[in-house]
Design a protein around this motif. Structure first.
Motif, PDB file in Angstrom:
ATOM      1  N   ARG A 126       0.818  -1.217   0.000  1.00  0.00           N
ATOM      2  CA  ARG A 126       0.000   0.000   0.000  1.00  0.00           C
ATOM      3  C   ARG A 126       0.854   1.271   0.000  1.00  0.00           C
ATOM      4  O   ARG A 126       0.648   2.173  -0.816  1.00  0.00           O
ATOM      5  N   ARG A 127       1.777   1.393   0.926  1.00  0.00           N
ATOM      6  CA  ARG A 127       2.545   2.637   1.058  1.00  0.00           C
ATOM      7  C   ARG A 127       3.506   2.835  -0.102  1.00  0.00           C
ATOM      8  O   ARG A 127       3.617   3.948  -0.646  1.00  0.00           O
ATOM      9  N   LEU A 128       4.197   1.799  -0.495  1.00  0.00           N
ATOM     10  CA  LEU A 128       5.284   1.951  -1.457  1.00  0.00           C
ATOM     11  C   LEU A 128       4.857   1.719  -2.904  1.00  0.00           C
ATOM     12  O   LEU A 128       5.491   2.256  -3.819  1.00  0.00           O
ATOM     13  N   CYS A 129       3.809   0.928  -3.103  1.00  0.00           N
ATOM     14  CA  CYS A 129       3.422   0.554  -4.467  1.00  0.00           C
ATOM     15  C   CYS A 129       1.985   0.935  -4.811  1.00  0.00           C
ATOM     16  O   CYS A 129       1.541   0.656  -5.932  1.00  0.00           O
ATOM     17  N   ASP A 130       1.262   1.515  -3.860  1.00  0.00           N
ATOM     18  CA  ASP A 130      -0.143   1.835  -4.063  1.00  0.00           C
ATOM     19  C   ASP A 130      -0.920   0.597  -4.510  1.00  0.00           C
ATOM     20  O   ASP A 130      -1.756   0.643  -5.414  1.00  0.00           O
ATOM     21  N   ASP A 131      -0.629  -0.516  -3.840  1.00  0.00           N
ATOM     22  CA  ASP A 131      -1.255  -1.793  -4.184  1.00  0.00           C
ATOM     23  C   ASP A 131      -1.448  -2.570  -2.883  1.00  0.00           C
ATOM     24  O   ASP A 131      -0.534  -2.628  -2.060  1.00  0.00           O
ATOM     25  N   PRO A 132      -2.600  -3.178  -2.662  1.00  0.00           N
ATOM     26  CA  PRO A 132      -2.858  -3.855  -1.384  1.00  0.00           C
ATOM     27  C   PRO A 132      -2.236  -5.242  -1.268  1.00  0.00           C
ATOM     28  O   PRO A 132      -2.439  -5.920  -0.243  1.00  0.00           O
ATOM     29  N   ALA A 133      -1.504  -5.695  -2.262  1.00  0.00           N
ATOM     30  CA  ALA A 133      -0.951  -7.046  -2.238  1.00  0.00           C
ATOM     31  C   ALA A 133      -0.136  -7.280  -0.965  1.00  0.00           C
ATOM     32  O   ALA A 133       0.705  -6.465  -0.586  1.00  0.00           O
ATOM     33  N   VAL A 134      -0.403  -8.406  -0.299  1.00  0.00           N
ATOM     34  CA  VAL A 134       0.334  -8.795   0.901  1.00  0.00           C
ATOM     35  C   VAL A 134       1.523  -9.647   0.467  1.00  0.00           C
ATOM     36  O   VAL A 134       1.347 -10.654  -0.222  1.00  0.00           O
ATOM     37  N   ILE A 135       2.718  -9.241   0.867  1.00  0.00           N
ATOM     38  CA  ILE A 135       3.929  -9.925   0.392  1.00  0.00           C
ATOM     39  C   ILE A 135       3.911 -11.406   0.743  1.00  0.00           C
ATOM     40  O   ILE A 135       4.153 -12.265  -0.102  1.00  0.00           O
ATOM     41  N   GLY A 136       3.586 -11.727   1.995  1.00  0.00           N
ATOM     42  CA  GLY A 136       3.622 -13.112   2.437  1.00  0.00           C
ATOM     43  C   GLY A 136       2.522 -13.987   1.885  1.00  0.00           C
ATOM     44  O   GLY A 136       2.583 -15.211   2.009  1.00  0.00           O
ATOM     45  N   GLU A 137       1.510 -13.373   1.274  1.00  0.00           N
ATOM     46  CA  GLU A 137       0.411 -14.139   0.684  1.00  0.00           C
ATOM     47  C   GLU A 137       0.482 -14.161  -0.834  1.00  0.00           C
ATOM     48  O   GLU A 137      -0.447 -14.620  -1.499  1.00  0.00           O
ATOM     49  N   SER A 138       1.590 -13.674  -1.394  1.00  0.00           N
ATOM     50  CA  SER A 138       1.756 -13.593  -2.845  1.00  0.00           C
ATOM     51  C   SER A 138       2.994 -14.370  -3.262  1.00  0.00           C
ATOM     52  O   SER A 138       3.990 -14.412  -2.533  1.00  0.00           O
ATOM     53  N   HIS A 189       4.621  -7.415 -11.028  1.00  0.00           N
ATOM     54  CA  HIS A 189       4.021  -6.211 -11.608  1.00  0.00           C
ATOM     55  C   HIS A 189       4.120  -5.005 -10.679  1.00  0.00           C
ATOM     56  O   HIS A 189       3.894  -3.865 -11.114  1.00  0.00           O
ATOM     57  N   LEU A 190       4.409  -5.205  -9.392  1.00  0.00           N
ATOM     58  CA  LEU A 190       4.467  -4.086  -8.454  1.00  0.00           C
ATOM     59  C   LEU A 190       5.689  -3.219  -8.734  1.00  0.00           C
ATOM     60  O   LEU A 190       6.750  -3.709  -9.114  1.00  0.00           O
TER      61      LEU A 190
END
Length: 255
Positions: free
Chosen positions: A87-99, A106-107
């Motif tokens: 969210r803060r760095l990429c403006d994307d809600p993707a969770v690192i540990g769940e991806s 793409h981030l």
């Protein structure tokens, strides 16, 4: 003539002082030199973003050591990223540990992809020491083996540090040749400091700047190298120079 009890105390004190001095007789293998460790690389908001290969290249240009954060993906790959999600760095809600790593490709952090730990190793190639902060997030039993795989062929100087003392204990058991560091906040109680140090049994300490000048920190420094985070001002830079072995710095904290 001193009594036997006084003589015994003197001998114990002399022996302890001698041990504390001898424990620091060897040079620090991770000594970054006068430029310290650049916190997440050399970065400035909207110019060079944190934890990017550009920020790390900027640190290499000035000869600074590099501090970075690593997280574990769903498929057990290590990426260089501080936050738990984008969210803060990429403006994307993707969770690192769940991806998976493929899902994170793409981030963008600014205009750059999230680096892998392998890409950081390839860039640095042993030129400066690395402080790798492991963001374990409850994944100890997956994180440890993934980390050992990732660092297995790297020939440069590096240390692995974490707020989680269990990781340092795991590394001591499974790969004791890796330099292990405990990251510690400055406001921990004496008992929590003691218990974390006892469990981690670290080779070095990375402590919050709020602890600079504390007597307990001076005592630990007699036994092992101590670094401080995050040194952001000239005043903190001056204070850190008196109380720790190296600064983990950004902005005006640059040595």
């Amino acid at each position: 003539m001193p009594d036997r009890r006084s003589a015994s105390r003197c001998c114990r004190s002399a022996s302890r002082s001698k041990w504390m001095r001898s424990s620091r007789s060897a040079p620090d293998p991770l000594d970054p030199g006068p430029h310290g460790f650049a916190h997440r690389g050399v970065h400035r908001l909207d110019v060079i973003r944190e934890n990017t290969l550009t920020a790390f290249a900027a640190a290499l240009e000035i000869g600074a050591g590099i501090e970075c954060d690593v997280r574990l993906t769903k498929d057990d790959q290590l990426v260089v990223f501080h936050d738990s999600d984008g969210r803060r760095l990429c403006d994307d809600p993707a969770v690192i540990g769940e991806s998976t790593l493929a899902q994170l490709v793409h981030l963008r952090v600014g205009d750059q992809p999230i680096p892998t730990l392998a890409s950081l190793f390839a860039l640095v190639d042993g030129r400066v020491p690395l402080l790798i902060e492991a963001k374990v997030d409850g994944n100890l039993w997956r994180f440890g083996p993934a980390l050992l795989r990732a660092v297995d062929s790297y020939q440069g100087r590096f240390g692995v540090m974490s707020f989680d003392p269990r990781l340092e204990r795991w590394l001591k058991t499974n790969q004791p040749s890796i330099r292990r560091g405990l990251v510690m906040k400055g406001n921990l109680s004496a008992f929590r400091r003691w218990s974390a140090m006892r469990l981690a049994n670290p080779d070095f300490l990375a402590v919050e700047t709020t602890a600079l000048g504390a007597p307990w920190l001076a005592r630990i420094r007699q036994r092992m190298p101590v670094y401080s985070w995050t040194v952001k001002t000239r005043e903190l830079r001056t204070l850190a120079a008196r109380h720790v072995d190296a600064s983990i710095w950004e902005a005006d904290g640059r040595p």
